[in-house]
Scaffold this motif. Sequence first.
Motif, PDB file in Angstrom:
ATOM      1  N   GLU A 162     -26.459  -8.057 -22.519  1.00  0.00           N
ATOM      2  CA  GLU A 162     -26.482  -8.710 -23.821  1.00  0.00           C
ATOM      3  C   GLU A 162     -27.622  -9.715 -23.941  1.00  0.00           C
ATOM      4  OE1 GLU A 162     -22.564 -10.320 -24.158  1.00  0.00           O
ATOM      5  OE2 GLU A 162     -21.610  -8.370 -23.864  1.00  0.00           O
ATOM      6  N   LYS A 163     -27.997 -10.359 -22.848  1.00  0.00           N
ATOM      7  CA  LYS A 163     -29.105 -11.324 -22.918  1.00  0.00           C
ATOM      8  C   LYS A 163     -30.444 -10.620 -23.046  1.00  0.00           C
ATOM      9  CE  LYS A 163     -31.456 -15.127 -20.584  1.00  0.00           C
ATOM     10  NZ  LYS A 163     -31.481 -16.116 -19.485  1.00  0.00           N
ATOM     11  N   TRP A 164     -30.591  -9.479 -22.336  1.00  0.00           N
ATOM     12  CA  TRP A 164     -31.867  -8.749 -22.354  1.00  0.00           C
ATOM     13  C   TRP A 164     -31.644  -7.334 -22.879  1.00  0.00           C
ATOM     14  CZ3 TRP A 164     -30.826 -11.458 -17.543  1.00  0.00           C
ATOM     15  CH2 TRP A 164     -31.573 -12.644 -17.391  1.00  0.00           C
ATOM     16  N   PRO A 165     -31.353  -7.168 -24.174  1.00  0.00           N
ATOM     17  CA  PRO A 165     -31.088  -5.821 -24.707  1.00  0.00           C
ATOM     18  C   PRO A 165     -32.299  -4.911 -24.534  1.00  0.00           C
ATOM     19  CG  PRO A 165     -31.385  -7.424 -26.481  1.00  0.00           C
ATOM     20  CD  PRO A 165     -31.301  -8.206 -25.215  1.00  0.00           C
ATOM     21  N   GLY A 166     -32.026  -3.679 -24.093  1.00  0.00           N
ATOM     22  CA  GLY A 166     -33.087  -2.700 -23.895  1.00  0.00           C
ATOM     23  C   GLY A 166     -33.826  -2.831 -22.583  1.00  0.00           C
ATOM     24  N   SER A 207     -23.941 -17.267  -0.408  1.00  0.00           N
ATOM     25  CA  SER A 207     -22.693 -16.627  -0.831  1.00  0.00           C
ATOM     26  C   SER A 207     -21.945 -17.447  -1.868  1.00  0.00           C
ATOM     27  CB  SER A 207     -21.796 -16.388   0.397  1.00  0.00           C
ATOM     28  OG  SER A 207     -22.419 -15.497   1.297  1.00  0.00           O
ATOM     29  N   ASN A 208     -22.538 -18.555  -2.287  1.00  0.00           N
ATOM     30  CA  ASN A 208     -21.918 -19.401  -3.306  1.00  0.00           C
ATOM     31  C   ASN A 208     -21.974 -18.688  -4.658  1.00  0.00           C
ATOM     32  OD1 ASN A 208     -22.304 -21.533  -5.569  1.00  0.00           O
ATOM     33  ND2 ASN A 208     -21.306 -22.648  -3.924  1.00  0.00           N
ATOM     34  N   ASP A 209     -20.818 -18.494  -5.296  1.00  0.00           N
ATOM     35  CA  ASP A 209     -20.805 -17.722  -6.541  1.00  0.00           C
ATOM     36  C   ASP A 209     -21.603 -18.396  -7.651  1.00  0.00           C
ATOM     37  OD1 ASP A 209     -18.874 -19.737  -6.739  1.00  0.00           O
ATOM     38  OD2 ASP A 209     -17.649 -18.596  -8.140  1.00  0.00           O
ATOM     39  N   LYS A 210     -21.674 -19.747  -7.642  1.00  0.00           N
ATOM     40  CA  LYS A 210     -22.445 -20.464  -8.667  1.00  0.00           C
ATOM     41  C   LYS A 210     -23.930 -20.167  -8.522  1.00  0.00           C
ATOM     42  CE  LYS A 210     -19.004 -22.803 -10.566  1.00  0.00           C
ATOM     43  NZ  LYS A 210     -17.900 -22.296  -9.721  1.00  0.00           N
ATOM     44  N   GLU A 211     -24.427 -20.116  -7.293  1.00  0.00           N
ATOM     45  CA  GLU A 211     -25.848 -19.802  -7.089  1.00  0.00           C
ATOM     46  C   GLU A 211     -26.154 -18.379  -7.522  1.00  0.00           C
ATOM     47  OE1 GLU A 211     -29.091 -19.282  -3.467  1.00  0.00           O
ATOM     48  OE2 GLU A 211     -27.506 -20.779  -3.256  1.00  0.00           O
ATOM     49  N   ILE A 212     -25.259 -17.442  -7.208  1.00  0.00           N
ATOM     50  CA  ILE A 212     -25.456 -16.054  -7.630  1.00  0.00           C
ATOM     51  C   ILE A 212     -25.456 -15.959  -9.157  1.00  0.00           C
ATOM     52  CG2 ILE A 212     -24.522 -13.712  -7.521  1.00  0.00           C
ATOM     53  CD1 ILE A 212     -23.238 -14.527  -4.812  1.00  0.00           C
ATOM     54  N   ILE A 232     -28.588 -14.713 -11.648  1.00  0.00           N
ATOM     55  CA  ILE A 232     -28.455 -13.609 -12.607  1.00  0.00           C
ATOM     56  C   ILE A 232     -28.813 -14.080 -14.014  1.00  0.00           C
ATOM     57  CG2 ILE A 232     -26.824 -11.997 -13.688  1.00  0.00           C
ATOM     58  CD1 ILE A 232     -25.258 -12.024 -11.033  1.00  0.00           C
ATOM     59  N   MET A 233     -28.317 -15.253 -14.402  1.00  0.00           N
ATOM     60  CA  MET A 233     -28.547 -15.764 -15.760  1.00  0.00           C
ATOM     61  C   MET A 233     -30.016 -16.095 -15.988  1.00  0.00           C
ATOM     62  SD  MET A 233     -26.441 -18.706 -17.817  1.00  0.00           S
ATOM     63  CE  MET A 233     -27.143 -20.103 -16.935  1.00  0.00           C
ATOM     64  N   ASP A 234     -30.695 -16.601 -14.957  1.00  0.00           N
ATOM     65  CA  ASP A 234     -32.103 -16.992 -15.100  1.00  0.00           C
ATOM     66  C   ASP A 234     -33.062 -15.820 -14.952  1.00  0.00           C
ATOM     67  OD1 ASP A 234     -31.261 -19.562 -15.453  1.00  0.00           O
ATOM     68  OD2 ASP A 234     -31.794 -20.251 -13.432  1.00  0.00           O
TER      69      ASP A 234
END
Length: 458
Positions: free
Chosen positions: A196-200, A332-337, A341-343
Motif C-alpha cells: 500500500e505504501k509503494w503501489p506498483g 531480532s528486535n521486531d521494532k527494528e525489523i 520495512i517501513m523505511d
Amino acid sequence: MKVILVTVATLLLLVVVVVGEASADRILSGRARVKRDLSSPLHRGGIRDPFGSYCERRGGCCPGRDDQCIVPYLDTICYCDLFCNRTVSDCCPDFWGHCLGIDPPFIGTCDRNGHRFLTGQTYKENCNLCTCGTTGRWECEQNACLIESDMIQSVNRGNYGWKAANYSQFYGMSLDEGMNMDPQSQLLPVYFNAVEKWPGKIHEPLDQGNCAASWAFSTASVASDRIAIQSMGHMTPQLSPQNLISCDTRNQGGCAGGRIDGAWWFLRRRGVVTEDCYPLVQPQQTPVEVGRCMMQSRSVGRGKRQATQRCPNSHNYHNDIYQSTPPYRLSSNDKEIMKEIMDNGPVQAIMEVHEDFFVYKSGIYKHTDVSLPKPPQSRKHGTHSVRIVGWGEERDYNGLPKKYWIAANSWGKTWGEDGYFRIARGENECEIETFVIAVWGRVTMEDMHSQQHRHRRN
C-alpha cells in the motif's frame, strides 16, 4: 524450501563491505591520488574483503609505479602496480596472489569459540564490533553497552529493593544510543503494508512449484522490490529465480536447496535478468536438476555487468543485468525489523516450516501440536525463506491484541491468503525473527534514465 544458513561471521564481513561501496565510485570520478602517503598504510587494520577480486577484475597489473593503476576498494581505492608492494602497502587484496603469485602478507587468523577467522573478518560482541587483526589478536571497540551482565548480577546480589533483568530489545545497543533514544522516533503504526505504501513497486507472490528453491525465490523477490523502491519506480523488474537456480551453482543445490549468502553474492558480483527474459522451468526429472545456465555476463567497469547472451525467452530482447549491494542483517528486535520495512521496503526472513504450515489457509499462524499423537514420521520440519512485507494487529475472541507479520510465500497465489500468510509477531514464532536480511539494489541515475528512455521508446 531448503535453505542453508550463512554464518554470522560471514554476514558481518559482508556488512563491512556494504559500508563504502557507493563512495568508491565518487573517489574515482575525481582525479587519482598523485601523492602516495607512506605514513598511513591501507591495511593497518587487516585486509577487508580478503577474497575480493580487484586486480583480476581490472584486467591485470601495472609494472613499476603507475598512480593511475587503481581500483575501487570499499570506501577508498587500492593499487595494482608493482610500486605498491612495499613495507607500508596500499595494494589491492588480491595483488599478491594475482600479480606475484604469493600469499598476502597481511592475512592472519584469529580464534573464537573454536572457530577460525581471517584477518579483517568481524563479529559483534554485545555493542562492540571486533575485528581480527594482522597479529592474530582481536581488536574490539570499547563502547559502554546498555546491557552489561556484571551490572545485572551486581544489582541482583545486592539489597537494593529491586531486581534487574537482561532485556533482549536493548542488547547490542551502546549506552550512548540508549540515552539518546527519542521516544517519538520509536512510534510505529499498528498496521503497515509495503504493497500500500509503494503501489506498483511490490511484486506479487511467485510459485516455486516442485522446486525446493525458496533461497532463490525470496532473494529475487526482495531484490526486485528494493530496486523498484530505490529507483522510485523507474525500474520495476521481477528478477528471475531461474537465473539463480541455473547459474548460481557454486555450493548450491538448485531445486534441492541452497544458501542465501551464495544467492546474494551472485546478485552482487554477477547479477541476474528478469523473469520475462529467463522464465521459470520446472524440473522434469529429479529435484536436483538445475538445468544448463542460459545467461552469462561480463564486466563493463566499476563492478557493473553486461549480458553476453540473448534471453532464453526468444520473445524478449531486454537482457539487462540487475545487481545488488551486499546484504545486511537486522537484529531480532521486531521494532527494528518494522522500521526497516517501513523505511526501505520488504526484507528476507528464514523460518522453520512444520507439517501444519502446508495446510495454512487464513488467520494468524502459530505452529500447533495436532500431529503430536501421530508417529514421528508425521512430524517433520525444514528451513524455508520468505519475504516480510508488513505487519498488523487484531483482537482475539477474548479481546486481547494479537500481533502478526504479513509475509509473501512462494507457493502460488492459491495458497494461503492470496499467496501471503500472517504469522505471530514479537514471539519469534518458527524462528522467523532470528535471521532477517535486507539489501540495497545497485541503482544509478544512468540506470534510471536508460529505463525511462526505453519505456518512452516502447
